[in-house]
Scaffold this active site. Structure first.
Site, mmCIF file in Angstrom:
data_model
loop_
_atom_site.group_PDB
_atom_site.id
_atom_site.type_symbol
_atom_site.label_atom_id
_atom_site.label_comp_id
_atom_site.label_asym_id
_atom_site.label_seq_id
_atom_site.Cartn_x
_atom_site.Cartn_y
_atom_site.Cartn_z
ATOM 1 N N ASP A 262 -2.590 -49.933 12.339
ATOM 2 C CA ASP A 262 -0.940 -49.560 12.808
ATOM 3 C C ASP A 262 -0.465 -49.913 13.642
ATOM 4 O O ASP A 262 -1.529 -51.085 14.072
ATOM 5 C CB ASP A 262 -1.181 -48.507 13.871
ATOM 6 C CG ASP A 262 -0.217 -47.601 13.428
ATOM 7 O OD1 ASP A 262 0.860 -47.871 13.601
ATOM 8 O OD2 ASP A 262 -0.772 -46.156 13.423
HETATM 9 C C1 NOJ Z 1 3.474 -46.536 14.561
HETATM 10 C C2 NOJ Z 1 3.193 -44.940 13.283
HETATM 11 O O1 NOJ Z 1 2.127 -44.928 14.192
HETATM 12 C C3 NOJ Z 1 2.968 -45.035 12.522
HETATM 13 O O2 NOJ Z 1 2.655 -44.477 11.836
HETATM 14 C C4 NOJ Z 1 4.230 -45.844 11.356
HETATM 15 O O3 NOJ Z 1 4.430 -46.140 10.093
HETATM 16 C C5 NOJ Z 1 4.069 -47.164 12.572
HETATM 17 N N1 NOJ Z 1 4.760 -47.121 13.107
HETATM 18 C C6 NOJ Z 1 5.357 -48.359 11.476
HETATM 19 O O4 NOJ Z 1 6.841 -47.493 11.749
#
Ligand code: NOJ
Length: 750
Positions: A262
């Site tokens: 993430d």
């Molecule tokens: C953080 C989020 O937790 C995740 O769900 C998302 O896909 C990513 N950022 C990318 O935007």
């Protein structure tokens, strides 16, 4: 490209080139106005731009084509860049949020919706979507419950697998499809106290039995990517958890695709106090098998040194690079680096009538009717007032529909004007109050108005005036878009005070009161259920909000949604979920409750349980009949996680049968739900677990027999012997209209 050619390409790449395939840059590196999904600021010098393997947050066919062309021209091996974006419940045509999709209990809705999203996003240049989120959610305080399909692992699995089918189609090379990414592995939904990014402490038993379940189905469906979660799991951050990623995800679940961290999650292992510095974090993530570092310099700055110092085997690096190259290859990017990107096609298909109709249908199916006293719904009044901040609110999607242009969203007023134009029904409108309280923290901003008091006095006066001019009031209340989603945990899950004050004043008018709640999470609804004649949860419905809701209010479409998450009496009950354990001292329904497991000031049960939702009709259900009270189990030695499909067809099944009758005066659709309870296990078992559901549409007075087949596989769980298996003993079978049903029968597994 054939596998051998890919291998040859890999061998020809320099170490730097290989490492950079594992680096993802934020879209802002290429374009300032890229969709903002995190706070990293990378590649100020612009050097990484020529080699980074993927980019997050860009869309726009012409722009993407241009970036791709320049990139490939400058890349030593002309390897295409991969474009990823969060397309969660809509790109342009926005479908109801995933929590609402869960409430449809209809995987086809999720599949068709995902297919529309894939088509629009792909034409707009996107190749990978960071969806579906398969996290099990049990705590309404956590803002990200809006992105999940709810509190039941079985339902989550069905819905998210359907989304994968919709996104990916039968071949991701197809221009109308994108690759899907299952997230956030693992157990992100168990954040302690519902506070985002917080610690998760879960026993292995609960992890495997409950939390990992929802990820299995979309992974088995062939999702091409998985994303690590931000949280620690029993003290270990996911992005450095080798056991979780290699033993469970890859070996047990058989996942062969790309594992991406993430945003910043590798770097955050330093903050957690798990890695001493970024270099150590990078080494740990590589060991754990994380292929792509999302938007930090952990890999770009450290992998070369780690390889040269012999601390990271180049083979391990090559494996990760190969997975990224294979994904690009399977998307067909080596032959057509633009995939589906096309301005013309985008214009032609976006927000098409067909897509909007599907979104409208999804809205109608997702609405959950919680109260309907004296048949106040469907509407039969000629003098209606629509009051509340959601009368004209265009932001009816969730914060995770990041590319949504809310000009396209249909408000309540727009839909009512369309519906009642030229009729003898008079409709008056008033916004009644601001959407949120003054100085309310909305994450990116704080809402503040110097004229808050005066404005709200004026809005209230208008609302009271239109209340006097009607006999039926539809209150349109709810959370703001910015109050659910990432980093939006709330310790108080009531409506904003300004809306509660409005409700209380309008209620005093004594008119028929119908309340609609726009929300991304279960709320503490205070006295609204008692004091409203009708109450309907409309979630974050998206583009076709007003239309879908009006179809149900007018009775053109009969409500059929069922809660995908339990609604509490009070926030203090959270985490709250129906599939809990009984405790050694369950609270009796009647009699002395002292020294039993209970609250002094609140029931144990949900105010509205999982699976609950009314129709415009009434239904009766017969007692459950079983085809046998015994099931004989054959020992086929079936315990491997990746082979959880029934691999023993010698096992007997039992048929569970009910007759259901529509006893009301209108046709309606009811969702029959099958729950099972294992009465004694080597580890204690939940009081009920959803194992199946069926929708039945019946005319007034009509009845039907509905049956479910109970298989041995449905009885398996993670036992004290650390295997998925069923254990002999007694089981209860429940069939009813929600998870609180006590319509039961019993059988024994021998
Ligand atoms: C953080 C989020 O937790 C995740 O769900 C998302 O896909 C990513 N950022 C990318 O935007």
């Amino acid at each position: 490209m054939e596998k051998e050619k890919l291998q040859a390409l890999l061998h020809d790449m320099s170490l730097e080139e290989k490492i950079m395939q594992l680096v993802q840059l934020p879209g802002q590196t290429f374009e300032e106005s890229a969709a903002l999904t995190g706070l990293a600021d990378m590649d100020k010098a612009g050097k990484m731009k020529t080699l980074a393997g993927s980019v997050l947050g860009l869309h726009g066919a012409d722009k993407i084509k241009e970036i791709q062309k320049t990139y490939m021209d400058n890349h030593p091996h002309n390897i295409p860049l991969l474009f990823m974006l969060d397309v969660i419940h809509g790109h342009d045509t926005v479908f109801p949020c995933p929590l609402a999709q869960g409430a449809t209990f209809d995987p086809e809705v999720a599949e068709k919706g995902a297919a529309v999203q894939a088509k629009e996003a792909s034409a707009d240049g996107v190749q990978v979507t960071f969806s579906p989120m398969a996290d099990l959610v049990r705590d309404a305080r956590w803002g990200r419950v809006v992105e999940s399909t709810g509190e039941d692992p079985y339902l989550n699995g069905l819905m998210t697998a359907a989304m994968v089918r919709g996104y990916q189609g039968s071949d991701i090379k197809d221009k109308d499809h994108v690759a899907a990414c299952v997230k956030h592995f693992a157990a992100y939904g168990a954040a302690e106290a519902g506070r985002d990014y917080n610690t998760c402490e879960i026993s292995e038993h609960t992890l495997r039995d409950q939390y990992l379940q929802g990820y299995r189905a979309p992974i088995a469906q062939g999702a091409r990517l998985v994303m690590t979660s931000f949280n620690t799991l029993n003290g270990v951050p996911s992005s450095g958890n080798k056991w979780l990623m290699r033993d469970i995800l890859r070996d047990e679940m058989g996942f062969e695709g790309v594992l991406i961290s993430d945003w910043g999650a590798i770097m955050e292992m330093v903050n957690w106090g798990f890695a001493e510095d970024l270099k150590a974090a990078a080494a740990m993530a590589m060991e754990a098998g994380v292929d792509i570092d999302m938007c930090t310099e952990a890999y770009s700055d450290n992998l070369e040194a780690l390889v040269k110092e012999g601390k990271l085997k180049e083979d391990l690096l090559d494996e990760a690079v190969m997975r990224v190259l294979e994904l690009k290859n399977d998307l067909g990017l080596f032959e057509d680096p633009y995939h589906g990107a096309s301005e013309e096609r985008y214009k032609e298909i976006t927000l098409s009538k067909e897509s909007r109709d599907l979104a409208r249908d999804a809205v109608r199916k997702s609405l959950v009717l919680l109260e309907n006293k004296n048949g106040v719904l469907p509407l039969n009044s000629k003098k209606i007032a629509l009051i509340g901040p959601y009368v004209d609110e265009k932001k009816t999607h969730s914060a995770w529909a990041i590319t949504c242009n809310d000009d396209n969203n249909i408000t309540m007023r727009m839909a009512f004007e369309e519906e009642f134009a030229g009729s003898d029904v008079q409709v008056k409108y008033a916004n009644g109050c601001t959407l949120v309280d003054n100085d309310c923290d909305l994450g990116f901003m704080k809402f503040h108005s110097d004229t808050f008091e005066e404005d709200n006095e004026k809005l209230l006066a208008e609302a009271l005036e239109v209340s006097d001019e009607c006999d039926t009031i539809i209150m349109c209340l709810g959370e703001s878009l910015m109050q659910s989603g990432e980093s939006t945990s709330r310790a108080d899950i009531r409506l904003p005070k300004v809306q509660r004050d409005l409700y209380n004043k309008v209620k005093e008018k004594g008119k028929k009161l119908i309340t609609l709640i726009f929300t991304g999470r279960p709320l503490d609804l205070e006295d609204i259920p008692q004091t409203s004649d009708a109450l309907m949860i409309v979630w974050r419905p998206g583009t076709e909000s007003g239309h879908g809701i009006t179809d149900v209010l007018t009775g053109k479409f009969s409500p059929q949604g069922k809660l995908s998450m339990s609604f509490p009496w009070l926030v203090g009950q959270e985490p709250l979920y129906y599939n809990r354990f009984n405790t050694g001292r369950p609270k009796p329904a009647e009699g002395n409750t002292i020294f039993t497991s209970r609250y002094l000031d609140c029931p144990n049960e949900a105010r509205y349980p999982f699976g609950y939702g009314l129709t415009y009709s009434d239904f009766e259900i017969s007692k459950v009949k079983l085809s046998s009270d015994k099931m004989h189990k054959h020992d086929c030695g079936t315990t491997l996680d990746k082979n959880r499909k029934s691999d023993c067809n010698l096992n007997e099944t039992i048929k569970a049968l009910v007759t259901v009758k529509n006893t009301g005066s209108v046709a309606a659709t009811q969702t029959l739900q099958l729950y099972i309870r294992d009465m004694a296990g080597s580890t204690v078992r939940p009081i009920k677990e959803l194992k199946g559901f069926k929708k039945v549409s019946l005319q007034a007075g009509e009845s039907a027999e509905v049956s479910f087949e109970i298989t041995e596989e449905m009885l398996r769980f993670w036992t004290a012997s650390n295997k998925f298996e069923s254990e002999p003993g007694k089981f209860k079978v429940f069939i009813g209209f929600d998870s609180a049903t006590d319509n039961e029968a019993e059988f024994e597994l021998i």
